[in-house]
Structure formats: structure tokens, C-alpha cells
Design a protein around this motif. Structure first.
Motif, mmCIF file in Angstrom:
data_model
loop_
_atom_site.group_PDB
_atom_site.id
_atom_site.type_symbol
_atom_site.label_atom_id
_atom_site.label_comp_id
_atom_site.label_asym_id
_atom_site.label_seq_id
_atom_site.Cartn_x
_atom_site.Cartn_y
_atom_site.Cartn_z
ATOM 1 N N THR A 17 0.852 -1.201 0.000
ATOM 2 C CA THR A 17 0.000 0.000 0.000
ATOM 3 C C THR A 17 0.888 1.253 0.000
ATOM 4 O O THR A 17 1.809 1.351 0.827
ATOM 5 N N PRO A 18 0.632 2.204 -0.910
ATOM 6 C CA PRO A 18 1.388 3.467 -0.859
ATOM 7 C C PRO A 18 1.141 4.178 0.477
ATOM 8 O O PRO A 18 0.017 4.125 1.014
ATOM 9 N N ILE A 19 2.175 4.831 1.026
ATOM 10 C CA ILE A 19 2.044 5.478 2.340
ATOM 11 C C ILE A 19 0.911 6.504 2.330
ATOM 12 O O ILE A 19 0.179 6.647 3.320
ATOM 13 N N SER A 20 0.707 7.178 1.211
ATOM 14 C CA SER A 20 -0.354 8.202 1.158
ATOM 15 C C SER A 20 -1.747 7.585 1.283
ATOM 16 O O SER A 20 -2.713 8.271 1.572
ATOM 17 N N GLU A 21 -1.861 6.236 1.067
ATOM 18 C CA GLU A 21 -3.191 5.602 1.120
ATOM 19 C C GLU A 21 -3.381 4.758 2.378
ATOM 20 O O GLU A 21 -4.308 3.954 2.470
ATOM 21 N N LEU A 22 -2.488 4.905 3.367
ATOM 22 C CA LEU A 22 -2.616 4.111 4.594
ATOM 23 C C LEU A 22 -3.897 4.466 5.339
ATOM 24 O O LEU A 22 -4.351 5.609 5.307
ATOM 25 N N VAL A 23 -4.479 3.452 6.021
ATOM 26 C CA VAL A 23 -5.719 3.664 6.785
ATOM 27 C C VAL A 23 -5.442 3.282 8.228
ATOM 28 O O VAL A 23 -4.953 2.178 8.513
ATOM 29 N N GLU A 58 -5.741 -0.413 10.275
ATOM 30 C CA GLU A 58 -5.611 -1.600 9.416
ATOM 31 C C GLU A 58 -4.179 -2.107 9.433
ATOM 32 O O GLU A 58 -3.238 -1.343 9.591
ATOM 33 N N SER A 59 -4.028 -3.443 9.267
ATOM 34 C CA SER A 59 -2.691 -4.022 9.168
ATOM 35 C C SER A 59 -2.326 -4.087 7.699
ATOM 36 O O SER A 59 -3.022 -4.755 6.915
ATOM 37 N N LEU A 60 -1.247 -3.395 7.318
ATOM 38 C CA LEU A 60 -0.903 -3.273 5.892
ATOM 39 C C LEU A 60 0.589 -3.471 5.680
ATOM 40 O O LEU A 60 1.371 -3.468 6.634
ATOM 41 N N ILE A 61 0.946 -3.630 4.401
ATOM 42 C CA ILE A 61 2.361 -3.788 4.065
ATOM 43 C C ILE A 61 2.819 -2.568 3.245
ATOM 44 O O ILE A 61 2.101 -2.097 2.363
ATOM 45 N N GLY A 119 8.030 8.039 -1.564
ATOM 46 C CA GLY A 119 7.770 9.131 -2.497
ATOM 47 C C GLY A 119 6.377 9.715 -2.364
ATOM 48 O O GLY A 119 6.105 10.824 -2.806
ATOM 49 N N SER A 120 5.465 8.936 -1.679
ATOM 50 C CA SER A 120 4.096 9.470 -1.541
ATOM 51 C C SER A 120 3.846 9.990 -0.125
ATOM 52 O O SER A 120 2.827 10.610 0.149
ATOM 53 N N VAL A 176 -1.366 0.074 11.378
ATOM 54 C CA VAL A 176 -1.102 1.505 11.181
ATOM 55 C C VAL A 176 -1.800 2.301 12.279
ATOM 56 O O VAL A 176 -2.980 2.104 12.548
ATOM 57 N N SER A 177 -1.030 3.201 12.946
ATOM 58 C CA SER A 177 -1.662 4.109 13.926
ATOM 59 C C SER A 177 -1.165 5.522 13.632
ATOM 60 O O SER A 177 -0.327 5.736 12.745
ATOM 61 N N ARG A 178 -1.709 6.491 14.346
ATOM 62 C CA ARG A 178 -1.278 7.879 14.126
ATOM 63 C C ARG A 178 -0.651 8.426 15.400
ATOM 64 O O ARG A 178 -1.096 8.122 16.508
ATOM 65 N N PHE A 179 0.359 9.260 15.223
ATOM 66 C CA PHE A 179 0.921 10.002 16.338
ATOM 67 C C PHE A 179 1.034 11.431 15.842
ATOM 68 O O PHE A 179 1.830 11.731 14.938
ATOM 69 N N GLY A 180 0.174 12.291 16.342
ATOM 70 C CA GLY A 180 0.080 13.643 15.774
ATOM 71 C C GLY A 180 -0.432 13.531 14.349
ATOM 72 O O GLY A 180 -1.438 12.885 14.083
ATOM 73 N N ARG A 181 0.348 14.099 13.401
ATOM 74 C CA ARG A 181 -0.115 14.049 12.005
ATOM 75 C C ARG A 181 0.531 12.916 11.227
ATOM 76 O O ARG A 181 0.256 12.712 10.050
#
Length: 809
Positions: free
Chosen positions: A158-164, A167-170, A196-197, A228-233
Motif C-alpha cells: 500500500t502506498p504510504i499516502s493511502e494508509l488507513v 488496518e494491518s498493511l504492508i 515518495g508518496s 497503522v496508527s497515528r501520532f500527531g499528524r
């Protein structure tokens, strides 16, 4: 949803997409989700057909337009073939027309290899073998059956710009930062990658700095898999799995595919487990024999055992991950089919052998029966008459009867058992009736003694509690033959028990006895095989009837004696329990009687005694001071229990406070109300049994369930609510089985012989039905399995001890 309705919906969706040269297709969103959800609920459709359709829509939303059109047209063709009966499953279609079974020598060599200890497998030393032993994996065969508990979808990056988030992704990217960072007081090793994304932060809280710097140098390209999780932005992954671009072996095992996840073991990573299992599969999977003939696999729509095991450990890239994760894939079901096939083959074999044994051809025209029926104060119901005819037909044949007599509480099974006994006795044979508990055996003894007063036969009671001197008399009477009917518990199995001429064995509450005990009691008949009648008041769901009693013919009494009204059941919670007791008082004032039932508290006899005694005293003094209250519990002597029960029957006692000893067989028509305290502690079937003690006359009866620490609308509440809605024992038993599973439903003793590696009686019921049909077809085709020597050897290896196959062979 019905099968045709699902097919219709699928057809309509696909036709609307093809219309006007796929005009709607580019605008359609979430098609994958819609179709997969529809197919997941389509249990009516064949497994392989659903799998094939699902594969066409898996990853659909990410495809290019031409690829989407191609998949839609293939789905249309598949649906059309299915509608016209032309559909042939891909994998099942590849099964050979002619079976190539291993020779007996090859099979025995395979068994020898599969039964070796796992410490002979590459990568497993004594330490790791001990860890596997905790998971009940001891042999190479156990290891091959160590099925993944979950699967990770690592098929697409998955491109980094499309991470959710969540979800568990590669992700694949280049390292642009690597080193320790501080978050407050916490020291964390942080690697930042980019494709690059966008940027992704990988973090480790436990690390060795020198090693981590070597593993993750700047400029290295890596794959990272994790949640995938978020920390700040920023997006981040905590403790991800990482594989470097240059690690070829790991790349083939871990990336670009569906990856199995095994049950975790202390100090052993899943990476290590995957490697061990990959090696084990390569070396030992060929030793797993495919023993079910192809024609039956094709008929049922399942795969050979070896293929199923291989695909569970290493799924194809286009496999349906949803059904794999649910444990409902064709591979899981193929394993269940294989296990059920051999169980049903064993039962079919037994049934066939029992029919070949020479039994007793009784003369069923009985004067004793006529005399008894003429003196009975009531007429048999039509259902009782029908079932008695079925039993008479069995007893008249020269092969042993093996019949299960089912019927709800209070439908009159005991009378039928007594009538069958009379036929045997009139033919100069003895009868043994076995019950699971002393109180039940006593209850039958008193019932039979009452019937017997009309006829004057010699009936004895033999239980663990029978005094030694009386036991000696009974042993002598049975050996000499002047005791015609003996009623007892497991004591009937004892070495000292010998019969002169045992002709009929009746087993009550069969639930609590396995096939083995049936065989043991029948063995007491020496040279001839007696008839066996098994009675149960716990209605047995069809699922279990096909497994535990697969070798029995079934009769059902599905009608209550005339004039009986269904028991009205109400559920009370702790806060309004006083209302239940007020309603009891209203019944007592009409001159009726009541039961109050308490559970065995935590299985401790001492505690149980205290509970019944203390609560009984409280009811006497506080709740029912103006009524006669008596207490009954399992620790009392037989004489004392009998004295209280008789006083209750005569109406001298208004309220009987008891543990579950009144569960079965106690018959007091004037008792119209029962309170069950701590109803949440009982199984549904047991509550239904208890409830059957009231409602034994034409008066309206009631059962009040009182539950503690149960909130309105909770699972426990819904479970108990089932009893307030139905009095149909079969419906209740089905629900109970779903809720508690076969082990608890049957009690551990019985379920021991129903242990499977993968199959589950409730979840895989549809598979069980197909397995039964195929196994019985095979027995019909070749009753001795002469053409299938290897199948016969495997059958005996699996089931000879659990089903006493050799005794009937």
C-alpha cells in the motif's frame, strides 16, 4: 436468504453492470464488499462455487477497468453454468477418476513416520518440543495439523499516502532516518521510511542500539508490515515485522502472499514457526494419505486431505482470506469432512455388524402385556402405541434390537420400557435397566414396582448403596434366574454380576453413557446378543443423534398424554424474586404443591448441603411460615429420600426444597409450580428437564426461573428467555448445543470420544450430513471394505477403542 434469492440478486447486480457496454461500472463503488458480504451469508450454495465466485471479486476495487470487465464476464458465465447444472468445481474437477490408494505396506510406513516425535523435525530441539507439547503437538502428524489461527493479507503493497489507521498493511520504502529518539522520558528507536508518496515512522521500545543501526542503515530498502496508527499528524507502526530487500528466503515466506499466523508460543516468533512448518510440509506432507475415494469428494464438494492441509499452511494468492480467517474455507471444511467421514464410516460399520449378529427372535404376542394394558387406569397415546409397535417389530426379528427411544419429559417412555420388559420376561429372559444415578434408579424401581403390583413379577434394585447382604442375594437371584428384572446404576457392570439369561438391556438417560458402556453391559449376556433399548428425556439434537447414536434406530414419542397443558414459564431477576414467591403462595392456597430447586453450589457436596439446609430453613420461617416445608438432598439415605418423596406424593408436604435430585422421573400430579433459584447456573436442557416435574395433570402449571447477577438483555438473559418462549425440548436442545458446544452439552465423559482435530458438530453440521451420506454409501457398496483394505485399517486405527469396533466385528 434462500438460495434462489441470493442467485437472483447476484444475477441482477451483474446484469446491471454489463448493461449498455458497462456504462455503470466506472461509477460503481464498494462492489467487492457488497458481493463478498452476500456470498458469506449464502450457506445454501455449494462451498466450492462460493469460493470461486469470491475469488473473482477479491481485490476487485483496485483493478483496472479492462480487468474489472473480464472478472464480471467470468462471474456471469459461472452463474449461468450453475443455473443450468453444468458447473464443475475447478479444484474438485481436477480429482482423478481412478483412485490410487497407497498399498498397506506404504500406508504402514507413512504411519510410522507420522507418529515420530517432533524433535526429529529440522529446527525443533528438545526445548522447542516442550513448548509444542503445551499446545498438544507431540508427533509429526500433530505438527501438520497445527493449523494457523489467523491469516495476514500481505499480497499488495500500500502506498504510504493511502494508509488507513487501524488496518494491518504492508509498505515498501527507503530508510531516510534511523536512530534513537526521546518521547518525554521514553527512549525509542525510530526508523523513518518514504516511498515518495509520504513518510511512515517505525518505532521500537525494546531494542539493542548497535544491532538496530546495523539492521536499519540509511538508504536501505525494506518492507514493513504492522498495524497503522497515528501520532500527531504522522502515520506510524509500533514493532512492525521488517524484511530487507536482499533477504530472498524471507521475501518468499513473508511478502506478496497470504501469510499464516500460528498460535503464539513463549519466546518463539511467528517467523520461526512459519519456517519450521514450511520445512515440515516439504518433508512430511507426502506421508499424509488421501484415503477418501474421489467419487465421494466430488459428490460432497470437498478436497483430499493432503491438499486441504497444504492450502491451510500455504494458501494460494487468490484464496478468499475472509473465509480462511473465519475458519470456514473449503480447506477447513475438507478437514472436517475427512474426520466426519471416518466417524460415520465407523458407525455405519457398527450398524452393519450389529445387524449380522444373531439375536433373539422374541414371541411378541404377550398375555402379560394384554393383562397389564387392561389394568392400566389410562389409555396409551397414539404416539406411545406407534413406538411400541416399532419396538415389537424389532424384538420379533432374529437380529439384536438397537433402538433409541426419545421423547420429551412426561410423554410416557417408562410405560413403553415396561411393556418391552414384559415381552422379554414372558419369553423366559431377564431384563436389566440401567440409570445414571441412584435416585433415578430408585425412581424407576418404584414406578416399575407400582406397575408390577398389577402382575407380581420379581424385581430387584442394585446400586452402590445397596447393603452387602442384599447385594449377595441379588447376585444369586440373577445367576439362578429367579430375579426377572433388575434396575441399577453402574453397579450392574461389576464383575460379580452374572445373568442366567439376559435378553433385554434398557439404558435410561443415555446422554450420560457412551457407546462403550452399552457394549460392556451387553457383554454380560455371554453367548447371545440381547436387545438394547436406550431411553432419553433430554431431546438430542439431530447433529448428535447422527454421531453418538449413529448406530441406533430412532423412535420418538411426540405427543403428550391427553389433557396436559403446557407449563407457563416466567423469568425473574433478583430484585423482583419476591413476586415469584407470592405467585407460589397463590397456588398453594388452591391446595396445590410446589418445588423449590437449588443448584449444586460449585459442585461441592458440603457447600450444597449447607445451601439447601440454610435456604430451606429461611423459606420455612420467613417466606412460607403457614405451610409444611421439607428438604430433600443427595446426602440423605435412600430410605429417608423415599419417606419424604412418598409424603410429598400423598400431599402431606406443601413445598419440597431440593437440589436437582428431582430432575428426572419424579411424578406428583398435584405439584403445579416450581421455582428454580440461580437458574443462570443450569444448562437449558437441564432446566427443561426440571420444569417437566410440574404440568403432570390437567391443572395449569408454572415454572418460575430466578436469575442472579444477570442484566436485562444480556446473553445469559436471552438464553433463559428461550425457556419462556417454548416448551419444545428439541428446539431447546438445539439452542443449548449451539450455546455450550458438544463437550459441555454432553458432559466430558461422553464427549471424550467425540474429540476432533478440526471438525465441530455445531459449526460443521452441513459437512456432517454429507459425510454421513458418503460413508453409508461406501458401507452399502462394500460392507466388509474388502476392496478398501487401507481405509479399513485407518478406520480401525482411529475408532476401534473409542467405538469398540472389534467387539462388534
Amino acid at each position: 436468504m434462500e438460495r434462489n434469492e441470493i442467485l437472483d440478486r447476484l444475477r441482477r447486480i451483474i446484469e446491471s453492470l454489463i448493461k449498455n457496454d458497462f456504462a455503470l461500472l466506472p461509477k460503481t463503488k464498494h462492489l467487492e464488499k457488497t458481493i463478498l458480504a452476500l456470498l458469506s451469508s449464502a450457506n445454501e450454495l455449494p462451498e466450492c462455487f462460493r469460493e470461486e465466485l469470491k475469488k473473482l471479486f477479491y481485490g476487485f476495487d483496485t483493478l483496472t477497468l479492462p480487468e474489472k470487465k473480464d472478472r464480471i464476464l467470468r462471474a456471469k458465465a459461472l452463474l449461468e453454468d450453475f443455473a443450468q447444472g453444468k458447473y464443475e468445481p475447478l479444484q474438485i474437477n481436477e480429482l482423478p477418476d481412478v483412485d490410487t490408494f497407497p498399498t498397506l505396506d506404504e500406508y504402514r510406513l507413512s504411519r510410522e513416520v507420522l507418529e515420530r516425535s517432533i524433535d526429529t523435525v529440522k529446527g525443533i530441539g528438545p526445548k522447542l518440543a516442550k513448548k509444542f507439547a503445551k499446545k498438544e503437538v507431540y508427533t509429526i502428524e500433530d505438527l501438520l495439523y497445527f493449523i494457523p489461527r489467523d491469516y495476514q493479507d500481505r499480497r499488495k503493497v500500500t502506498p504510504i499516502s493511502e494508509l488507513v489507521e487501524g488496518e494491518s498493511l504492508i509498505v515498501y520504502g527507503e530508510i531516510i532516518k534511523s536512530g534513537p529518539s526521546h518521547y518525554g522520558r521514553r527512549r525509542v528507536y525510530e526508523v523513518v521510511i518514504t516511498d515518495g508518496s509520504g513518510y511512515l515512522y517505525l518505532k521500537w521500545f525494546n531494542f539493542n542500539e548497535g544491532l538496530w543501526r546495523k539492521l536499519y542503515p540509511l538508504g536501505k530498502r525494506i518492507y514493513a508490515y504492522g498495524e497503522v496508527s497515528r501520532f500527531g499528524r504522522n502515520f506510524e507502526m509500533i514493532h512492525p515485522e521488517v524484511v530487507g530487500d536482499e533477504e530472498e528466503e524471507k521475501l518468499t515466506l513473508e511478502i506478496g502472499k497470504i501469510v499464516p499466523v500460528y498460535s503464539s508460543m513463549e519466546g518463539v516468533s511467528n517467523k520461526v514457526l512459519r519456517k519450521i512448518l514450511k520445512n515440515a510440509l516439504e518433508e512430511y506432507l507426502p506421508y499424509i494419505p488421501n484415503l477418501i475415494p474421489s467419487k465421494y469428494l466430488k459428490k460432497a464438494g470437498y478436497l483430499p486431505l493432503r491438499t486441504a492441509l497444504e492450502k491451510l499452511h500455504a494458501p494460494d494468492d487468490n484464496a478468499d482470506i475472509i473465509s480462511l480467517r473465519d475458519g470456514r474455507s473449503i480447506y477447513h471444511k475438507s478437514l472436517a469432512f475427512e474426520e466426519f467421514f471416518f466417524l460415520e464410516l465407523a458407525l455405519g460399520w457398527r450398524k452393519g455388524k450389529l445387524k449380522e449378529e444373531s439375536g433373539i427372535a422374541f414371541n411378541v404376542h404377550s398375555k402379560l402385556v394384554e393383562e397389564f394394558l387392561a389394568k392400566l387406569p389410562f389409555e396409551l397415546t397414539n404416539a406411545q402405541k406407534r413406538v411400541f409397535e416399532e419396538i415389537k417389530q424389532d424384538m420379533a426379528r432374529p437380529v439384536p434390537m438397537n433402538r433409541l427411544l426419545q421423547g420429551d419429559v412426561g410423554c410416557g417412555k417408562t410405560v413403553i420400557a415396561f411393556l418391552a420388559s414384559l415381552i422379554a420376561i414372558e419369553n423366559d429372559y431377564q431384563v436389566a435397566l440401567m440409570a445414571p444415578t441412584e435416585i433415578l434408579a430408585e425412581q424407576h424401581y418404584y414406578n416399575f414396582r407400582q406397575y408390577n403390583q398389577l402382575l407380581g413379577l420379581n424385581v430387584a434394585l442394585l446400586t452402590g448403596g445397596t447393603p452387602p447382604s442384599r447385594k449377595r442375594e441379588i447376585y444369586h437371584g440373577l445367576k439362578a434366574g429367579y430375579i426377572q428384572l433388575v434396575i441399577g446404576t453402574h453397579a450392574l457392570f461389576q464383575e460379580a454380576v452374572e445373568f442366567r439369561r439376559l435378553g433385554l438391556v434398557i439404558i435410561d438417560e443415555q446422554h450420560r453413557f457412551g457407546v462403550l458402556q452399552r457394549a460392556e453391559l451387553r457383554a454380560k449376556a455371554k453367548d447371545l446378543t440381547p436387545d438394547t433399548l436406550v431411553m432419553t428425556a433430554t431431546p438430542i439434537p439431530r447433529t448428535l443423534a447422527l454421531t453418538i447414536y449413529g448406530d441406533l434406530d430412532v423412535s420418538i414419542i411426540d405427543e403428550m398424554p391427553k389433557g396436559r397443558k403446557p407449563v407457563i414459564t416466567k423469568l425473574f431477576l433478583e430484585h423482583n424474586k419476591d413476586l415469584a414467591y407470592e405467585l407460589v403462595k397463590a397456588e398453594l392456597k388452591k391446595g396445590h404443591q410446589a418445588y423449590v430447586i437449588l443448584p449444586l453450589i460449585e459442585e461441592s457436596e458440603a457447600l450444597d448441603l449447607k445451601a439447601v439446609l440454610t435456604y430451606g430453613e429461611e423459606l420455612k420461617k420467613r417466606v412460607f411460615p403457614e405451610f409444611k416445608v421439607e428438604i430433600l438432598h443427595g446426602k440423605m439415605s435412600s430410605h429417608e429420600k423415599e419417606r419424604i418423596m412418598q409424603a410429598f406424593k400423598r400431599g402431606e408436604i406443601n413445598i419440597l426444597v431440593s437440589t436437582t435430585v428431582v430432575e428426572v422421573g419424579v411424578d406428583v400430579p398435584n405439584a403445579t409450580v416450581m421455582v428454580i433459584e440461580h437458574a443462570e447456573r443450569f444448562g437449558l436442557s437441564q432446566l427443561h428437564q426440571l420444569r417437566g416435574r410440574v404440568g403432570r395433570s390437567d391443572k395449569q402449571s408454572y415454572c418460575f426461573l430466578i436469575a442472579y447477577k444477570v442484566s436485562f438483555g444480556s446473553e445469559a438473559f436471552k438464553r433463559l428467555e428461550i425457556l419462556t418462549k417454548t416448551t419444545d425440548g428439541f428446539k431447546i436442545a438445539e439452542e443449548d448445543l449451539k450455546l455450550r458446544g458438544p463437550g459441555e452439552f454432553l458432559g466430558t465423559k461422553q464427549s471424550g470420544y467425540l474429540e476432533f482435530r478440526r471438525a465441530d458438530l455445531v459449526r460443521d453440521y452441513d459437512v456432517l450430513l454429507k459425510a454421513r451420506e458418503c460413508a453409508f454409501d461406501l458401507i452399502k457398496e462394500d460392507p466388509e471394505l474388502k476392496k478398501y483394505a487401507v481405509i479399513k485399517e485407518e478406520l480401525f486405527r482411529r475408532w476401534k477403542d473409542r467405538l469398540k469396533l472389534l467387539e462388534v466385528a
